[in-house]
Design a protein around this motif. Structure first.
Motif, PDB file in Angstrom:
ATOM      1  N   TYR A  11       0.833  -1.205   0.000  1.00 51.31           N
ATOM      2  CA  TYR A  11       0.000   0.000   0.000  1.00 51.31           C
ATOM      3  C   TYR A  11       0.868   1.256   0.000  1.00 51.31           C
ATOM      4  O   TYR A  11       0.648   2.181  -0.790  1.00 51.31           O
ATOM      5  CB  TYR A  11      -0.931  -0.032   1.218  1.00 51.31           C
ATOM      6  N   PHE A  12       1.858   1.299   0.875  1.00 51.90           N
ATOM      7  CA  PHE A  12       2.728   2.473   0.925  1.00 51.90           C
ATOM      8  C   PHE A  12       3.671   2.527  -0.267  1.00 51.90           C
ATOM      9  O   PHE A  12       4.040   3.608  -0.713  1.00 51.90           O
ATOM     10  CB  PHE A  12       3.515   2.511   2.237  1.00 51.90           C
ATOM     11  N   THR A  13       4.065   1.383  -0.783  1.00 51.15           N
ATOM     12  CA  THR A  13       4.930   1.369  -1.958  1.00 51.15           C
ATOM     13  C   THR A  13       4.191   1.926  -3.167  1.00 51.15           C
ATOM     14  O   THR A  13       4.791   2.606  -4.008  1.00 51.15           O
ATOM     15  CB  THR A  13       5.438  -0.053  -2.235  1.00 51.15           C
ATOM     16  N   PHE A  14       2.901   1.663  -3.278  1.00 52.48           N
ATOM     17  CA  PHE A  14       2.117   2.247  -4.368  1.00 52.48           C
ATOM     18  C   PHE A  14       2.095   3.772  -4.290  1.00 52.48           C
ATOM     19  O   PHE A  14       1.887   4.439  -5.293  1.00 52.48           O
ATOM     20  CB  PHE A  14       0.690   1.701  -4.388  1.00 52.48           C
ATOM     21  N   GLY A  15       2.316   4.315  -3.100  1.00 51.34           N
ATOM     22  CA  GLY A  15       2.397   5.766  -2.958  1.00 51.34           C
ATOM     23  C   GLY A  15       3.552   6.370  -3.740  1.00 51.34           C
ATOM     24  O   GLY A  15       3.503   7.527  -4.141  1.00 51.34           O
ATOM     25  N   MET A  16       4.597   5.571  -3.979  1.00 53.57           N
ATOM     26  CA  MET A  16       5.731   6.072  -4.764  1.00 53.57           C
ATOM     27  C   MET A  16       5.392   6.118  -6.249  1.00 53.57           C
ATOM     28  O   MET A  16       6.083   6.780  -7.023  1.00 53.57           O
ATOM     29  CB  MET A  16       6.958   5.194  -4.553  1.00 53.57           C
ATOM     30  N   LEU A  17       4.346   5.415  -6.667  1.00 58.46           N
ATOM     31  CA  LEU A  17       3.978   5.375  -8.080  1.00 58.46           C
ATOM     32  C   LEU A  17       3.141   6.570  -8.509  1.00 58.46           C
ATOM     33  O   LEU A  17       2.997   6.820  -9.697  1.00 58.46           O
ATOM     34  CB  LEU A  17       3.219   4.080  -8.387  1.00 58.46           C
ATOM     35  N   ILE A  18       2.590   7.290  -7.551  1.00 63.49           N
ATOM     36  CA  ILE A  18       1.744   8.438  -7.867  1.00 63.49           C
ATOM     37  C   ILE A  18       2.634   9.627  -8.214  1.00 63.49           C
ATOM     38  O   ILE A  18       3.467  10.034  -7.406  1.00 63.49           O
ATOM     39  CB  ILE A  18       0.838   8.798  -6.676  1.00 63.49           C
ATOM     40  N   PRO A  19       2.481  10.183  -9.411  1.00 60.36           N
ATOM     41  CA  PRO A  19       3.284  11.368  -9.738  1.00 60.36           C
ATOM     42  C   PRO A  19       2.863  12.550  -8.862  1.00 60.36           C
ATOM     43  O   PRO A  19       1.684  12.885  -8.769  1.00 60.36           O
ATOM     44  CB  PRO A  19       2.957  11.648 -11.204  1.00 60.36           C
ATOM     45  N   ILE A  20       3.833  13.146  -8.231  1.00 58.68           N
ATOM     46  CA  ILE A  20       3.549  14.231  -7.291  1.00 58.68           C
ATOM     47  C   ILE A  20       2.866  15.403  -7.990  1.00 58.68           C
ATOM     48  O   ILE A  20       1.937  16.001  -7.460  1.00 58.68           O
ATOM     49  CB  ILE A  20       4.852  14.675  -6.604  1.00 58.68           C
ATOM     50  N   PHE A  50       4.221  12.836   0.998  1.00 62.88           N
ATOM     51  CA  PHE A  50       4.895  12.321  -0.182  1.00 62.88           C
ATOM     52  C   PHE A  50       6.261  11.723   0.126  1.00 62.88           C
ATOM     53  O   PHE A  50       6.816  11.003  -0.707  1.00 62.88           O
ATOM     54  CB  PHE A  50       5.005  13.403  -1.260  1.00 62.88           C
ATOM     55  N   ASN A  51       6.817  11.991   1.300  1.00 60.20           N
ATOM     56  CA  ASN A  51       8.075  11.365   1.685  1.00 60.20           C
ATOM     57  C   ASN A  51       7.870  10.107   2.510  1.00 60.20           C
ATOM     58  O   ASN A  51       8.809   9.334   2.700  1.00 60.20           O
ATOM     59  CB  ASN A  51       8.953  12.346   2.459  1.00 60.20           C
ATOM     60  N   LEU A  52       6.672   9.881   2.996  1.00 58.83           N
ATOM     61  CA  LEU A  52       6.389   8.706   3.809  1.00 58.83           C
ATOM     62  C   LEU A  52       6.608   7.393   3.047  1.00 58.83           C
ATOM     63  O   LEU A  52       7.222   6.473   3.601  1.00 58.83           O
ATOM     64  CB  LEU A  52       4.964   8.793   4.362  1.00 58.83           C
ATOM     65  N   PRO A  53       6.168   7.248   1.789  1.00 56.21           N
ATOM     66  CA  PRO A  53       6.381   5.961   1.103  1.00 56.21           C
ATOM     67  C   PRO A  53       7.844   5.578   0.938  1.00 56.21           C
ATOM     68  O   PRO A  53       8.214   4.430   1.196  1.00 56.21           O
ATOM     69  CB  PRO A  53       5.712   6.155  -0.258  1.00 56.21           C
ATOM     70  N   ILE A  54       8.701   6.498   0.555  1.00 55.59           N
ATOM     71  CA  ILE A  54      10.114   6.157   0.367  1.00 55.59           C
ATOM     72  C   ILE A  54      10.771   5.847   1.703  1.00 55.59           C
ATOM     73  O   ILE A  54      11.616   4.953   1.807  1.00 55.59           O
ATOM     74  CB  ILE A  54      10.874   7.261  -0.410  1.00 55.59           C
ATOM     75  N   THR A  55      10.366   6.552   2.761  1.00 58.37           N
ATOM     76  CA  THR A  55      10.917   6.289   4.084  1.00 58.37           C
ATOM     77  C   THR A  55      10.522   4.906   4.565  1.00 58.37           C
ATOM     78  O   THR A  55      11.364   4.144   5.060  1.00 58.37           O
ATOM     79  CB  THR A  55      10.428   7.362   5.080  1.00 58.37           C
ATOM     80  N   ILE A  56       9.257   4.550   4.403  1.00 62.20           N
ATOM     81  CA  ILE A  56       8.797   3.224   4.818  1.00 62.20           C
ATOM     82  C   ILE A  56       9.465   2.145   3.978  1.00 62.20           C
ATOM     83  O   ILE A  56       9.860   1.094   4.494  1.00 62.20           O
ATOM     84  CB  ILE A  56       7.255   3.144   4.731  1.00 62.20           C
ATOM     85  N   PHE A  57       9.639   2.380   2.710  1.00 61.83           N
ATOM     86  CA  PHE A  57      10.294   1.417   1.828  1.00 61.83           C
ATOM     87  C   PHE A  57      11.739   1.176   2.269  1.00 61.83           C
ATOM     88  O   PHE A  57      12.194   0.025   2.345  1.00 61.83           O
ATOM     89  CB  PHE A  57      10.229   1.922   0.388  1.00 61.83           C
TER      90      PHE A  57
END
Length: 178
Positions: A11-20, A50-57
C-alpha cells in the motif's frame, strides 16, 4: 510480525507510483477548503505525505534484513519488547534512518512546485522560489543567481558532510555477508 504487514508495505509502496505533480490541483483545492494556504503547515503536510512511502520502503527493506536471532537473544537476555526495540533495533537502524533523512531533506530542500502553487506570502516562500526571482522574463542577473546558488549550496554540503558516514554505512550494510 502481524498478518497485514505485506499489504501495508505494498500500500505504501504504491504511494511512490503516484506522480507528485498530478496531485497539485486537487491538493490546492483541498488546502483552500481547509484554509491551509499561506500557512506554516501548508508545505509540511504534503512533504510528510509524499516522503512517507520512500521512508517506509527504506526502513522496511533494512529491517527485513535483520536476523531474528538478534531479537530472540535480546528477549532471552531479559529485555522487554520495547527494550529490544530501543537497545538493539534502533542502533542497528541508524544507517537506514540517516539515509531516509538525507533523501527526505534533499527532496524538501529542492522542492519547487508545491511551494510555487501553495504559498503566495513572500515571508513563507522557500529558497528555490527565491532563487527563481533572480531570473526575470527579459533579463537574467547571472552574478546574483550564481551567488544565491552558492549560498544555498553551503548548508546542503555541510548537512551532507555531517551525515555522510551514516549514508555510507547504510549503503554498504548488506554488501558483505559472513
Amino acid at each position: 510480525m502481524f498478518k497485514s504487514k505485506g499489504f501495508l508495505l505494498v500500500y505504501f509502496t504504491f504511494g511512490m507510483l503516484i506522480p507528485i505533480h498530478a496531485t497539485l490541483v486537487p491538493l490546492f483545492i483541498e488546502m483552500r477548503t481547509f484554509n491551509l494556504l499561506d500557512n506554516r503547515l501548508t508545505l509540511l503536510l504534503p512533504y510528510k505525505a509524499f516522503n512517507l512511502p520512500i521512508t517506509i520502503f527504506i526502513l522496511a527493506g533494512f529491517m527485513n534484513a535483520f536476523p531474528k536471532e538478534v531479537e530472540e537473544a535480546g528477549i532471552v537476555d531479559g529485555c522487554s519488547v520495547m527494550g529490544v526495540f530501543g537497545r538493539l533495533i534502533i542502533p542497528m537502524l541508524t544507517p537506514a534512518l540517516a539515509t531516509a533523512f538525507i533523501i527526505n531533506f534533499l527532496n524538501n530542500w529542492n522542492e519547487f512546485s508545491f511551494a510555487l502553487v501553495l504559498i503566495s506570502d513572500s515571508a513563507l516562500k522557500t529558497l528555490p522560489l527565491g532563487l527563481a526571482n533572480f531570473a526575470g522574463q527579459y533579463n537574467r542577473s547571472y552574478t546574483l543567481q550564481m551567488a544565491g546558488l552558492t549560498i544555498v549550496l553551503v548548508p546542503t554540503l555541510l548537512f551532507y558532510l555531517s551525515v555522510q558516514k551514516y549514508l555510507t554505512a547504510g549503503m554498504t550494510a548488506g554488501a558483505v555477508k559472513g
